[in-house]
Design an enzyme around this catalytic site. Structure first.
Site, PDB file in Angstrom:
ATOM      1  N   CYS A  93       0.845  -1.196   0.000  1.00  0.00           N
ATOM      2  CA  CYS A  93       0.000   0.000   0.000  1.00  0.00           C
ATOM      3  C   CYS A  93       0.884   1.252   0.000  1.00  0.00           C
ATOM      4  O   CYS A  93       1.555   1.515  -0.999  1.00  0.00           O
ATOM      5  CB  CYS A  93      -0.977  -0.036   1.171  1.00  0.00           C
TER       6      CYS A  93
ATOM      7  N   HIS B  75      -3.846  -5.327   0.260  1.00  0.00           N
ATOM      8  CA  HIS B  75      -3.358  -5.832   1.542  1.00  0.00           C
ATOM      9  C   HIS B  75      -3.438  -7.358   1.585  1.00  0.00           C
ATOM     10  O   HIS B  75      -4.408  -7.933   2.071  1.00  0.00           O
ATOM     11  CB  HIS B  75      -4.147  -5.197   2.681  1.00  0.00           C
TER      12      HIS B  75
ATOM     13  N   GLU C 245      -1.438  -9.029   3.419  1.00  0.00           N
ATOM     14  CA  GLU C 245      -0.849  -9.425   4.708  1.00  0.00           C
ATOM     15  C   GLU C 245      -1.861  -9.625   5.823  1.00  0.00           C
ATOM     16  O   GLU C 245      -1.497 -10.022   6.933  1.00  0.00           O
ATOM     17  CB  GLU C 245       0.194  -8.386   5.135  1.00  0.00           C
TER      18      GLU C 245
END
Length: 236
Positions: free
Chosen positions: A94, A178, A180
């Site tokens: 990001c 994202h 993660e």
């Protein structure tokens, strides 16, 4: 000989390494993960790429060029550029992807288009981190700025709103979305100031979408991030 660490640059308390840390613990248990925040330091004492096994730069609410309020961003971009030159495994997520793009000479456009929530991206090229996700994975987006593709980089994924959702530049991978996060990490976000960006009822909608998406995408994300962890282990 002590293994070199993986450095994680964090920009918001609620945006941690999450699945990256899990992948590292599973694939490279001898590599220490060191998390630092240098946003407000004009001349932070950051290690040289030669002293690291890898570098992760996470997201945050600030802009990639917001040096006036966060002078440490300039040092982060410098470290990113040197890390790519040194062939260090790098993951930018990001804001981290936008900083990586800027470090490599590309522009970042503030307010290009807001994407918050779960939506698919189109994978355009093969990459070991994205490969387990398939050709059109549904992933979590939370951004409004967008980076251009750095010169010489490979475009890996795009969406209708954001032309550059992922790119590879040598040893460095940038992800606008994202990959993660899992459900507990999303809950931390929804309890943070970031939730103020959501429309009324948005938190409930995100939880419901996460309950559908995460069971499929999290195993693929962990498998892909294992490829990054392997590269870190080999460098350590």
């Amino acid at each position: 000989m002590t293994a070199r660490p993986l450095l994680v640059l964090q920009h918001a308390p609620w945006e941690g390494p999450a699945l990256v840390a899990r992948a590292l613990a599973a694939r490279a248990p001898g590599v220490e993960l060191v998390t630092r925040s240098v946003l407000d330091h004009a001349a932070p004492d950051l290690p040289a790429p030669a002293d690291l096994a890898g570098l992760v730069v996470l997201g945050g609410p600030m802009g990639a060029d917001d040096d006036a309020r966060h002078p440490g961003l300039a040092a982060e971009r410098s470290l990113l550029a040197r890390a790519v030159d040194a062939d260090l495994p790098v993951l930018g997520v990001c804001l981290g992807m936008q900083l990586l793009a800027r470090a490599l000479g590309a522009a970042v456009h503030a307010g290009h288009g807001t994407e918050i929530g779960f939506a698919p991206v189109e994978v355009l090229a093969d990459d070991p981190v994205l490969r387990p996700l398939g050709p059109a994975p549904t992933v979590l987006h939370w951004h409004s700025d967008a980076a251009e593709l750095p010169s010489g980089a490979t475009l890996l994924a795009r969406s209708t709103v954001t032309p550059v959702q992922a790119f590879r530049a040598g040893s460095a991978l940038g992800l606008q979305f994202h990959l993660e996060l899992d459900a507990p990490d999303l809950e931390a976000w929804l309890a943070s100031p970031a939730a103020g960006e959501l429309a009324p009822g948005g938190a409930s909608e995100l939880r419901a979408a996460a309950a559908e998406v995460f069971p499929a995408v999290v195993p693929g994300a962990l498998s892909g991030l294992a490829a990054f962890a392997d590269a870190v282990r080999d460098r350590a």
